[in-house]
Design a protein around this motif. Structure first.
Motif, PDB file in Angstrom:
ATOM      1  N   ASP A  94      35.705  48.543  55.380  1.00 35.85           N
ATOM      2  CA  ASP A  94      35.150  49.467  54.390  1.00 35.85           C
ATOM      3  C   ASP A  94      34.496  48.598  53.311  1.00 35.85           C
ATOM      4  O   ASP A  94      35.160  48.101  52.398  1.00 35.85           O
ATOM      5  CB  ASP A  94      36.282  50.319  53.802  1.00 35.85           C
ATOM      6  CG  ASP A  94      35.793  51.296  52.729  1.00 35.85           C
ATOM      7  OD1 ASP A  94      34.688  51.085  52.182  1.00 35.85           O
ATOM      8  OD2 ASP A  94      36.521  52.248  52.416  1.00 35.85           O
ATOM      9  N   TRP A  95      33.180  48.430  53.421  1.00 39.69           N
ATOM     10  CA  TRP A  95      32.481  47.464  52.579  1.00 39.69           C
ATOM     11  C   TRP A  95      32.462  47.884  51.108  1.00 39.69           C
ATOM     12  O   TRP A  95      32.548  47.027  50.212  1.00 39.69           O
ATOM     13  CB  TRP A  95      31.051  47.252  53.074  1.00 39.69           C
ATOM     14  CG  TRP A  95      30.267  46.333  52.180  1.00 39.69           C
ATOM     15  CD1 TRP A  95      29.204  46.656  51.404  1.00 39.69           C
ATOM     16  CD2 TRP A  95      30.524  44.941  51.934  1.00 39.69           C
ATOM     17  NE1 TRP A  95      28.770  45.562  50.692  1.00 39.69           N
ATOM     18  CE2 TRP A  95      29.560  44.489  51.012  1.00 39.69           C
ATOM     19  CE3 TRP A  95      31.471  44.040  52.412  1.00 39.69           C
ATOM     20  CZ2 TRP A  95      29.513  43.182  50.549  1.00 39.69           C
ATOM     21  CZ3 TRP A  95      31.429  42.731  51.954  1.00 39.69           C
ATOM     22  CH2 TRP A  95      30.465  42.307  51.035  1.00 39.69           C
ATOM     23  N   THR A  96      32.375  49.157  50.819  1.00 41.73           N
ATOM     24  CA  THR A  96      32.358  49.600  49.424  1.00 41.73           C
ATOM     25  C   THR A  96      33.632  49.171  48.709  1.00 41.73           C
ATOM     26  O   THR A  96      33.598  48.626  47.605  1.00 41.73           O
ATOM     27  CB  THR A  96      32.203  51.128  49.342  1.00 41.73           C
ATOM     28  OG1 THR A  96      30.976  51.508  49.979  1.00 41.73           O
ATOM     29  CG2 THR A  96      32.193  51.601  47.898  1.00 41.73           C
ATOM     30  N   ARG A  97      34.767  49.407  49.363  1.00 43.51           N
ATOM     31  CA  ARG A  97      36.056  49.018  48.786  1.00 43.51           C
ATOM     32  C   ARG A  97      36.167  47.497  48.700  1.00 43.51           C
ATOM     33  O   ARG A  97      36.572  46.948  47.674  1.00 43.51           O
ATOM     34  CB  ARG A  97      37.187  49.605  49.641  1.00 43.51           C
ATOM     35  CG  ARG A  97      38.601  49.209  49.202  1.00 43.51           C
ATOM     36  CD  ARG A  97      39.624  49.788  50.180  1.00 43.51           C
ATOM     37  NE  ARG A  97      40.969  49.303  49.949  1.00 43.51           N
ATOM     38  CZ  ARG A  97      41.889  49.916  49.207  1.00 43.51           C
ATOM     39  NH1 ARG A  97      41.585  51.047  48.611  1.00 43.51           N
ATOM     40  NH2 ARG A  97      43.109  49.409  49.079  1.00 43.51           N
ATOM     41  N   ARG A  98      35.791  46.811  49.781  1.00 41.91           N
ATOM     42  CA  ARG A  98      35.891  45.354  49.820  1.00 41.91           C
ATOM     43  C   ARG A  98      35.059  44.707  48.714  1.00 41.91           C
ATOM     44  O   ARG A  98      35.548  43.854  47.962  1.00 41.91           O
ATOM     45  CB  ARG A  98      35.425  44.848  51.185  1.00 41.91           C
ATOM     46  CG  ARG A  98      34.940  43.387  51.209  1.00 41.91           C
ATOM     47  CD  ARG A  98      36.046  42.368  50.965  1.00 41.91           C
ATOM     48  NE  ARG A  98      36.936  42.352  52.099  1.00 41.91           N
ATOM     49  CZ  ARG A  98      36.654  41.778  53.270  1.00 41.91           C
ATOM     50  NH1 ARG A  98      35.502  41.137  53.433  1.00 41.91           N
ATOM     51  NH2 ARG A  98      37.509  41.818  54.248  1.00 41.91           N
ATOM     52  N   PHE A  99      33.782  45.103  48.597  1.00 43.03           N
ATOM     53  CA  PHE A  99      32.911  44.447  47.621  1.00 43.03           C
ATOM     54  C   PHE A  99      33.376  44.728  46.203  1.00 43.03           C
ATOM     55  O   PHE A  99      33.290  43.865  45.322  1.00 43.03           O
ATOM     56  CB  PHE A  99      31.458  44.895  47.816  1.00 43.03           C
ATOM     57  CG  PHE A  99      30.470  44.075  47.024  1.00 43.03           C
ATOM     58  CD1 PHE A  99      30.420  42.691  47.171  1.00 43.03           C
ATOM     59  CD2 PHE A  99      29.608  44.677  46.124  1.00 43.03           C
ATOM     60  CE1 PHE A  99      29.526  41.924  46.426  1.00 43.03           C
ATOM     61  CE2 PHE A  99      28.707  43.923  45.383  1.00 43.03           C
ATOM     62  CZ  PHE A  99      28.671  42.539  45.534  1.00 43.03           C
ATOM     63  N   ASP A 100      33.881  45.929  45.978  1.00 41.90           N
ATOM     64  CA  ASP A 100      34.434  46.245  44.657  1.00 41.90           C
ATOM     65  C   ASP A 100      35.595  45.300  44.341  1.00 41.90           C
ATOM     66  O   ASP A 100      35.676  44.749  43.238  1.00 41.90           O
ATOM     67  CB  ASP A 100      34.928  47.694  44.630  1.00 41.90           C
ATOM     68  CG  ASP A 100      35.666  48.033  43.356  1.00 41.90           C
ATOM     69  OD1 ASP A 100      35.080  47.897  42.266  1.00 41.90           O
ATOM     70  OD2 ASP A 100      36.850  48.412  43.432  1.00 41.90           O
ATOM     71  N   HIS A 101      36.492  45.093  45.290  1.00 44.61           N
ATOM     72  CA  HIS A 101      37.625  44.190  45.080  1.00 44.61           C
ATOM     73  C   HIS A 101      37.158  42.755  44.875  1.00 44.61           C
ATOM     74  O   HIS A 101      37.712  42.023  44.041  1.00 44.61           O
ATOM     75  CB  HIS A 101      38.591  44.271  46.256  1.00 44.61           C
ATOM     76  CG  HIS A 101      39.329  45.568  46.323  1.00 44.61           C
ATOM     77  ND1 HIS A 101      40.176  45.901  47.361  1.00 44.61           N
ATOM     78  CD2 HIS A 101      39.348  46.632  45.468  1.00 44.61           C
ATOM     79  CE1 HIS A 101      40.696  47.096  47.143  1.00 44.61           C
ATOM     80  NE2 HIS A 101      40.197  47.564  46.011  1.00 44.61           N
ATOM     81  N   MET A 102      36.121  42.349  45.617  1.00 45.55           N
ATOM     82  CA  MET A 102      35.566  41.005  45.440  1.00 45.55           C
ATOM     83  C   MET A 102      35.047  40.818  44.011  1.00 45.55           C
ATOM     84  O   MET A 102      35.288  39.786  43.371  1.00 45.55           O
ATOM     85  CB  MET A 102      34.437  40.761  46.448  1.00 45.55           C
ATOM     86  CG  MET A 102      34.905  40.574  47.886  1.00 45.55           C
ATOM     87  SD  MET A 102      33.553  40.721  49.101  1.00 45.55           S
ATOM     88  CE  MET A 102      32.448  39.401  48.583  1.00 45.55           C
ATOM     89  N   GLN A 103      34.337  41.820  43.512  1.00 48.10           N
ATOM     90  CA  GLN A 103      33.768  41.709  42.172  1.00 48.10           C
ATOM     91  C   GLN A 103      34.854  41.668  41.103  1.00 48.10           C
ATOM     92  O   GLN A 103      34.800  40.854  40.172  1.00 48.10           O
ATOM     93  CB  GLN A 103      32.806  42.875  41.907  1.00 48.10           C
ATOM     94  CG  GLN A 103      31.508  42.774  42.691  1.00 48.10           C
ATOM     95  CD  GLN A 103      30.552  43.892  42.344  1.00 48.10           C
ATOM     96  OE1 GLN A 103      30.937  45.057  42.210  1.00 48.10           O
ATOM     97  NE2 GLN A 103      29.273  43.563  42.193  1.00 48.10           N
ATOM     98  N   GLN A 104      35.851  42.541  41.219  1.00 49.00           N
ATOM     99  CA  GLN A 104      36.904  42.568  40.196  1.00 49.00           C
ATOM    100  C   GLN A 104      37.744  41.293  40.232  1.00 49.00           C
ATOM    101  O   GLN A 104      38.071  40.720  39.189  1.00 49.00           O
ATOM    102  CB  GLN A 104      37.814  43.801  40.385  1.00 49.00           C
ATOM    103  CG  GLN A 104      37.114  45.136  40.489  1.00 49.00           C
ATOM    104  CD  GLN A 104      35.957  45.317  39.541  1.00 49.00           C
ATOM    105  OE1 GLN A 104      36.095  45.141  38.334  1.00 49.00           O
ATOM    106  NE2 GLN A 104      34.784  45.676  40.091  1.00 49.00           N
ATOM    107  N   HIS A 105      38.082  40.827  41.449  1.00 50.81           N
ATOM    108  CA  HIS A 105      38.929  39.638  41.569  1.00 50.81           C
ATOM    109  C   HIS A 105      38.183  38.389  41.090  1.00 50.81           C
ATOM    110  O   HIS A 105      38.731  37.570  40.339  1.00 50.81           O
ATOM    111  CB  HIS A 105      39.389  39.464  43.023  1.00 50.81           C
ATOM    112  CG  HIS A 105      40.586  38.593  43.160  1.00 50.81           C
ATOM    113  ND1 HIS A 105      41.357  38.553  44.303  1.00 50.81           N
ATOM    114  CD2 HIS A 105      41.167  37.699  42.299  1.00 50.81           C
ATOM    115  CE1 HIS A 105      42.341  37.683  44.136  1.00 50.81           C
ATOM    116  NE2 HIS A 105      42.244  37.153  42.927  1.00 50.81           N
TER     117      HIS A 105
END
Length: 407
Positions: A94-105
């Motif tokens: 799920d790229w939307t969730r993944r990229f969001d987590h990448m940005q926040q982390h």
């Protein structure tokens, strides 16, 4: 060994083989468990939770992956449908969730590194929230000026397009001694993964990250909150969440402009004026309501042959309104049933009168009103869920008087 999701966080599809598939349970809550299967693959692009980062979602052969957890250096995928051991499967993240987590982390790494280098504030923990994330810093206070300075510097780093690179170091490597770290999990085995922000930070981390700070787009430090044990929490959003935050703020601003009938820069002043006006109005209404309570009681007492049962409901009343009437009437021979709230729904009630009578019929009234309460000094006060039954409650009181007269 690093998983594929840790080697290349931008990989959205990947094929691997099923190593094991065993029945298992996913704990939803203390009383609810979901049956399913725990699947281990040779490798995976689905990140298991760790390092303060939630796990990924995605699919394995069109089967939804509900949770991904870590077991030493392996990822355990929880699914509802079994997968054949030894078969080759295709994964999608799920790229939307993944990229969001990448940005926040990645944003957290950057904020942490700059805050420590600039002010000496060490990060003790962090939380990747569903809308806003927070970083706990080991300092009792952070000034608004420092917060602004920190925000300017992290965004300057983003504009400089600095690379962010993961790499593996062997345990015991001298280089590890120079790396910022809050420690490794007790069950960690194998090489240690380090994420580097070139020229800014080296940090042990298992999470997924952007390859360049430019992919963070922007970071907004929202507020400061008092933390536990002399610490301070910094609330922030990064990347697409900044755009979402601005969008929501703009929609609220438009709505307030329409309601307050003034430009945005006057919203606070206008809201303050309205609050002051509302406080004055509420005080006036409260005074009038108290006067009404006294008048209602006097009207009842002035009746030449007054009914021994006095019932009154006022939707906008409160506990003080009921107590004023009860005080004015007194606990003589009358039974006074007062109620406030939604006459067709829930509210509060007060029964006053002779103490022995109130103690006897109070519980019956509460039962009829589908509520509960307690008696004390000639009064039974409680909450009701069905004020629509007030007529039935009145009948309970009248039935008591009939029984007394018959005796």
């Amino acid at each position: 060994m690093a998983l594929q999701c840790q080697q290349n966080s931008y990989l959205t599809e990947f094929s691997s083989k099923v190593v094991s598939c065993n029945p298992g349970q996913l704990v939803i809550s203390k009383k609810k468990k979901q049956p399913g299967y725990e699947v281990i693959l040779e490798d995976t692009i689905l990140f298991p939770e760790g390092g303060g980062q939630p796990d990924d979602r995605g699919k394995i052969n069109d089967v939804d992956v509900i949770r991904v957890t870590r077991k030493q250096n392996q990822a355990v995928h929880f699914v509802e449908t079994p997968l054949e051991v030894g078969s080759e499967v295709k994964m999608e993240v799920d790229w939307t969730r993944r990229f969001d987590h990448m940005q926040q982390h990645s944003g957290q790494h950057l904020i942490t590194a700059i805050a420590e280098a600039k002010f000496g504030y060490k990060t003790t923990s962090w939380d990747l929230g569903s809308k806003v994330s927070s970083i706990e810093m080991d300092t009792p206070t952070i000034t608004l000026e420092q917060l602004s300075e920190l925000e300017r510097e992290v965004n300057e780093c983003i504009r400089r397009q600095i690379p962010m690179t993961p790499r593996l170091l062997e345990p015991g490597s001298p280089e590890l001694e120079q790396v910022r770290s809050r420690g490794l999990p007790d069950d960690h085995i194998g090489p240690v993964r380090v994420v580097e922000i070139e020229g800014i930070d080296h940090n042990t981390c298992c999470g997924t990250h952007v390859s360049n700070l430019a992919h963070l787009q922007a970071i907004k430090l929202l507020s400061l909150e008092k933390g536990k044990k002399g610490k301070t929490n910094v609330m922030f959003v990064a990347g697409n969440r900044v755009l979402d935050f601005v969008g929501r703020a703009y929609d609220r601003e438009k709505g307030l402009t329409g309601i307050l009938k003034c430009p945005p820069e006057e919203h606070v002043e206008m809201a303050d004026k309205l609050q002051k006006s509302l406080r004055i109005s509420n005080k006036t209404c409260t005074g009038l309501l108290r006067d009404v309570a006294v008048l209602e009681a006097q009207r009842y007492k002035s009746q030449p042959n007054r009914d021994p049962v006095f019932c009154l409901h006022r939707k906008e009343g409160d506990s003080e309104f009921m107590n004023i009437i009860a005080n004015e009437v007194g606990n003589e021979n009358a039974l006074v049933l007062l109620s406030v709230g939604d006459e067709k729904g829930a509210g509060t009630f007060l029964l006053s009168g002779p103490a022995d009578v109130v103690e006897a019929v109070g519980p019956k009234v509460a039962e009829v009103l589908e509520g509960k309460g307690a008696a004390k000094r000639g009064r039974f006060q409680g909450k009701a869920t069905k004020l629509a039954n007030l007529k039935l409650a009145e009948e309970v009181l009248r039935e008591h008087f009939k029984t007394q007269e018959a005796a």
